[in-house]
Design a protein around this motif. Sequence first.
Motif, PDB file in Angstrom:
ATOM      1  N   SER A  71       1.641  -9.350  30.869  1.00 12.61           N
ATOM      2  CA  SER A  71       2.164  -9.980  32.626  1.00 12.61           C
ATOM      3  C   SER A  71       2.401  -9.444  33.369  1.00 12.61           C
ATOM      4  O   SER A  71       1.828  -9.830  35.053  1.00 12.61           O
ATOM      5  N   ASN A  72       3.323  -8.074  33.441  1.00 12.59           N
ATOM      6  CA  ASN A  72       3.868  -7.302  34.243  1.00 12.59           C
ATOM      7  C   ASN A  72       3.599  -5.967  34.100  1.00 12.59           C
ATOM      8  O   ASN A  72       3.795  -5.067  33.336  1.00 12.59           O
ATOM      9  N   SER A  73       2.485  -5.640  34.853  1.00 14.07           N
ATOM     10  CA  SER A  73       1.264  -4.583  34.082  1.00 14.07           C
ATOM     11  C   SER A  73       2.358  -2.696  34.919  1.00 14.07           C
ATOM     12  O   SER A  73       1.382  -1.717  34.691  1.00 14.07           O
ATOM     13  N   ASN A  74       2.923  -3.502  35.708  1.00 14.02           N
ATOM     14  CA  ASN A  74       3.131  -2.209  36.845  1.00 14.02           C
ATOM     15  C   ASN A  74       4.619  -1.614  36.449  1.00 14.02           C
ATOM     16  O   ASN A  74       5.326  -1.209  37.144  1.00 14.02           O
ATOM     17  N   VAL A  75       5.075  -2.298  35.436  1.00 10.52           N
ATOM     18  CA  VAL A  75       6.530  -2.259  34.843  1.00 10.52           C
ATOM     19  C   VAL A  75       5.923  -1.404  33.408  1.00 10.52           C
ATOM     20  O   VAL A  75       5.796  -2.167  32.288  1.00 10.52           O
ATOM     21  N   GLN A  76       7.143  -0.349  33.238  1.00 10.93           N
ATOM     22  CA  GLN A  76       6.551   0.198  31.801  1.00 10.93           C
ATOM     23  C   GLN A  76       8.071  -0.523  30.902  1.00 10.93           C
ATOM     24  O   GLN A  76       8.514  -0.935  31.254  1.00 10.93           O
ATOM     25  N   MET A  77       7.312  -0.350  29.027  1.00 11.98           N
ATOM     26  CA  MET A  77       7.990  -1.613  28.729  1.00 11.98           C
ATOM     27  C   MET A  77       7.741  -0.868  26.638  1.00 11.98           C
ATOM     28  O   MET A  77       6.938  -0.356  27.143  1.00 11.98           O
ATOM     29  N   ARG A  78       7.941  -1.135  26.164  1.00 11.17           N
ATOM     30  CA  ARG A  78       9.124  -0.883  24.841  1.00 11.17           C
ATOM     31  C   ARG A  78       7.340  -0.594  24.562  1.00 11.17           C
ATOM     32  O   ARG A  78       6.879  -2.275  24.674  1.00 11.17           O
ATOM     33  N   TYR A 136       6.585  -2.075  21.195  1.00 10.79           N
ATOM     34  CA  TYR A 136       6.423  -3.314  20.463  1.00 10.79           C
ATOM     35  C   TYR A 136       6.548  -4.580  21.259  1.00 10.79           C
ATOM     36  O   TYR A 136       5.435  -5.235  21.012  1.00 10.79           O
ATOM     37  N   ASP A 137       7.014  -4.162  23.340  1.00 12.16           N
ATOM     38  CA  ASP A 137       6.280  -5.374  23.726  1.00 12.16           C
ATOM     39  C   ASP A 137       5.762  -6.000  24.049  1.00 12.16           C
ATOM     40  O   ASP A 137       4.871  -6.884  24.130  1.00 12.16           O
ATOM     41  N   ARG A 138       5.067  -4.332  24.550  1.00 13.55           N
ATOM     42  CA  ARG A 138       3.751  -4.458  25.509  1.00 13.55           C
ATOM     43  C   ARG A 138       3.456  -4.448  24.942  1.00 13.55           C
ATOM     44  O   ARG A 138       2.121  -5.237  24.882  1.00 13.55           O
ATOM     45  N   LYS A 139       2.547  -4.174  23.563  1.00 12.36           N
ATOM     46  CA  LYS A 139       1.420  -3.721  23.177  1.00 12.36           C
ATOM     47  C   LYS A 139       1.551  -4.859  21.916  1.00 12.36           C
ATOM     48  O   LYS A 139       0.739  -4.897  21.486  1.00 12.36           O
ATOM     49  N   GLY A 140       2.672  -4.992  20.933  1.00  9.29           N
ATOM     50  CA  GLY A 140       2.762  -6.211  19.823  1.00  9.29           C
ATOM     51  C   GLY A 140       2.025  -5.277  18.735  1.00  9.29           C
ATOM     52  O   GLY A 140       1.290  -4.238  18.590  1.00  9.29           O
ATOM     53  N   CYS A 141       1.169  -6.589  18.364  1.00  7.65           N
ATOM     54  CA  CYS A 141       0.524  -5.767  16.817  1.00  7.65           C
ATOM     55  C   CYS A 141      -1.479  -5.542  17.157  1.00  7.65           C
ATOM     56  O   CYS A 141      -2.193  -5.590  16.760  1.00  7.65           O
ATOM     57  N   GLU A 142      -1.669  -5.535  18.463  1.00  8.92           N
ATOM     58  CA  GLU A 142      -2.648  -4.426  19.162  1.00  8.92           C
ATOM     59  C   GLU A 142      -3.413  -3.546  18.632  1.00  8.92           C
ATOM     60  O   GLU A 142      -2.430  -2.697  18.705  1.00  8.92           O
ATOM     61  N   GLY A 143      -4.412  -3.514  18.256  1.00  7.06           N
ATOM     62  CA  GLY A 143      -5.108  -2.147  17.433  1.00  7.06           C
ATOM     63  C   GLY A 143      -5.184  -1.992  16.203  1.00  7.06           C
ATOM     64  O   GLY A 143      -5.651  -1.360  15.345  1.00  7.06           O
ATOM     65  N   CYS A 144      -3.975  -3.580  15.257  1.00  7.56           N
ATOM     66  CA  CYS A 144      -4.088  -3.803  14.651  1.00  7.56           C
ATOM     67  C   CYS A 144      -5.532  -4.421  13.484  1.00  7.56           C
ATOM     68  O   CYS A 144      -5.808  -5.490  13.859  1.00  7.56           O
ATOM     69  N   ALA A 145      -5.925  -3.744  12.197  1.00  7.92           N
ATOM     70  CA  ALA A 145      -7.306  -4.486  11.814  1.00  7.92           C
ATOM     71  C   ALA A 145      -7.179  -6.176  11.991  1.00  7.92           C
ATOM     72  O   ALA A 145      -8.318  -6.389  11.214  1.00  7.92           O
ATOM     73  N   ALA A 146      -5.628  -6.477  11.407  1.00 12.31           N
ATOM     74  CA  ALA A 146      -5.789  -8.151  11.286  1.00 12.31           C
ATOM     75  C   ALA A 146      -5.418  -8.520  12.183  1.00 12.31           C
ATOM     76  O   ALA A 146      -5.679 -10.095  12.385  1.00 12.31           O
ATOM     77  N   ASP A 147      -5.343  -8.349  13.151  1.00 13.55           N
ATOM     78  CA  ASP A 147      -5.329  -8.944  14.621  1.00 13.55           C
ATOM     79  C   ASP A 147      -6.328  -9.595  15.113  1.00 13.55           C
ATOM     80  O   ASP A 147      -7.112  -9.074  15.742  1.00 13.55           O
ATOM     81  N   ASP A 148      -6.053 -11.612  15.326  1.00 15.91           N
ATOM     82  CA  ASP A 148      -7.411 -11.554  16.065  1.00 15.91           C
ATOM     83  C   ASP A 148      -6.779 -12.064  17.006  1.00 15.91           C
ATOM     84  O   ASP A 148      -8.249 -13.074  17.675  1.00 15.91           O
ATOM     85  N   GLY A 149      -5.812 -11.748  17.856  1.00 17.33           N
ATOM     86  CA  GLY A 149      -5.897 -12.394  18.907  1.00 17.33           C
ATOM     87  C   GLY A 149      -4.783 -13.590  19.599  1.00 17.33           C
ATOM     88  O   GLY A 149      -4.536 -13.720  19.920  1.00 17.33           O
ATOM     89  N   ASP A 150      -4.912 -14.347  18.070  1.00 16.37           N
ATOM     90  CA  ASP A 150      -3.780 -15.101  18.072  1.00 16.37           C
ATOM     91  C   ASP A 150      -3.149 -15.434  16.992  1.00 16.37           C
ATOM     92  O   ASP A 150      -3.030 -16.458  16.334  1.00 16.37           O
ATOM     93  N   GLY A 151      -3.360 -14.298  16.207  1.00 13.91           N
ATOM     94  CA  GLY A 151      -2.403 -14.338  15.311  1.00 13.91           C
ATOM     95  C   GLY A 151      -2.361 -13.264  13.909  1.00 13.91           C
ATOM     96  O   GLY A 151      -3.902 -12.421  14.680  1.00 13.91           O
ATOM     97  N   CYS A 152      -2.044 -13.306  13.138  1.00  6.82           N
ATOM     98  CA  CYS A 152      -1.815 -12.394  12.101  1.00  6.82           C
ATOM     99  C   CYS A 152      -3.161 -12.795  11.350  1.00  6.82           C
ATOM    100  O   CYS A 152      -2.683 -14.273  10.228  1.00  6.82           O
ATOM    101  N   LYS A 153      -4.462 -12.421  10.153  1.00  2.73           N
ATOM    102  CA  LYS A 153      -5.529 -12.650   9.803  1.00  2.73           C
ATOM    103  C   LYS A 153      -5.049 -12.552   8.163  1.00  2.73           C
ATOM    104  O   LYS A 153      -5.177 -13.342   7.482  1.00  2.73           O
ATOM    105  N   LEU A 154      -3.924 -11.863   8.351  1.00  2.00           N
ATOM    106  CA  LEU A 154      -3.148 -10.991   6.923  1.00  2.00           C
ATOM    107  C   LEU A 154      -2.738 -12.671   7.008  1.00  2.00           C
ATOM    108  O   LEU A 154      -2.679 -13.298   5.214  1.00  2.00           O
ATOM    109  N   GLN A 155      -2.016 -12.984   7.971  1.00  2.00           N
ATOM    110  CA  GLN A 155      -1.101 -14.261   7.390  1.00  2.00           C
ATOM    111  C   GLN A 155      -1.643 -15.303   7.245  1.00  2.00           C
ATOM    112  O   GLN A 155      -0.652 -16.355   6.749  1.00  2.00           O
ATOM    113  N   LYS A 156      -2.735 -15.629   8.237  1.00  4.99           N
ATOM    114  CA  LYS A 156      -3.634 -16.646   7.568  1.00  4.99           C
ATOM    115  C   LYS A 156      -4.510 -16.899   6.575  1.00  4.99           C
ATOM    116  O   LYS A 156      -5.118 -17.825   5.962  1.00  4.99           O
ATOM    117  N   GLY A 157      -4.400 -15.637   5.712  1.00  3.52           N
ATOM    118  CA  GLY A 157      -5.227 -15.581   4.130  1.00  3.52           C
ATOM    119  C   GLY A 157      -5.945 -14.962   3.600  1.00  3.52           C
ATOM    120  O   GLY A 157      -6.798 -14.688   3.079  1.00  3.52           O
TER     121      GLY A 157
END
Length: 106
Positions: free
Chosen positions: A51-58, A60-81
């Motif tokens: 939301s604010n790309s001009n500010v550095q963030m932690r 965990y907060d900025r990237k979240g699960c980005e790059g994980c093979a289970a990340d589908d952009g709307d949740g975790c594939k592993l949590q979805k079964g």
Amino acid sequence: MQNYEKPEVILMTECSEGVYLASGGQTGEDPTAGGCDSRYMKGAWKKPDYSNSNVQMRAYDRKGCEGCAADDGDGCKLQKGDAKVAGNVYQPVWEQQGLTPDAMVW
């Protein structure tokens, strides 16, 4: 485990409910077995925050699960079964790069 109090067990044959005792300790099972391989995310999906790309963030907060093979952009594939696929990396990209959740990133 602090302030452990040994439970008292009383047998009451006229009752039909079961009572389970727990010491509060670990069961020895890995909570991420068969799921998330991240030692920081521990199976909790987190959406990236750009939301604010001009500010550095932690990371965990900025990237979240980005790059994980289970990340589908709307949740975790592993949590979805979905099952894990051999060879895939089930960690966020910042963790794969050796960063900690508190590392500051853009």
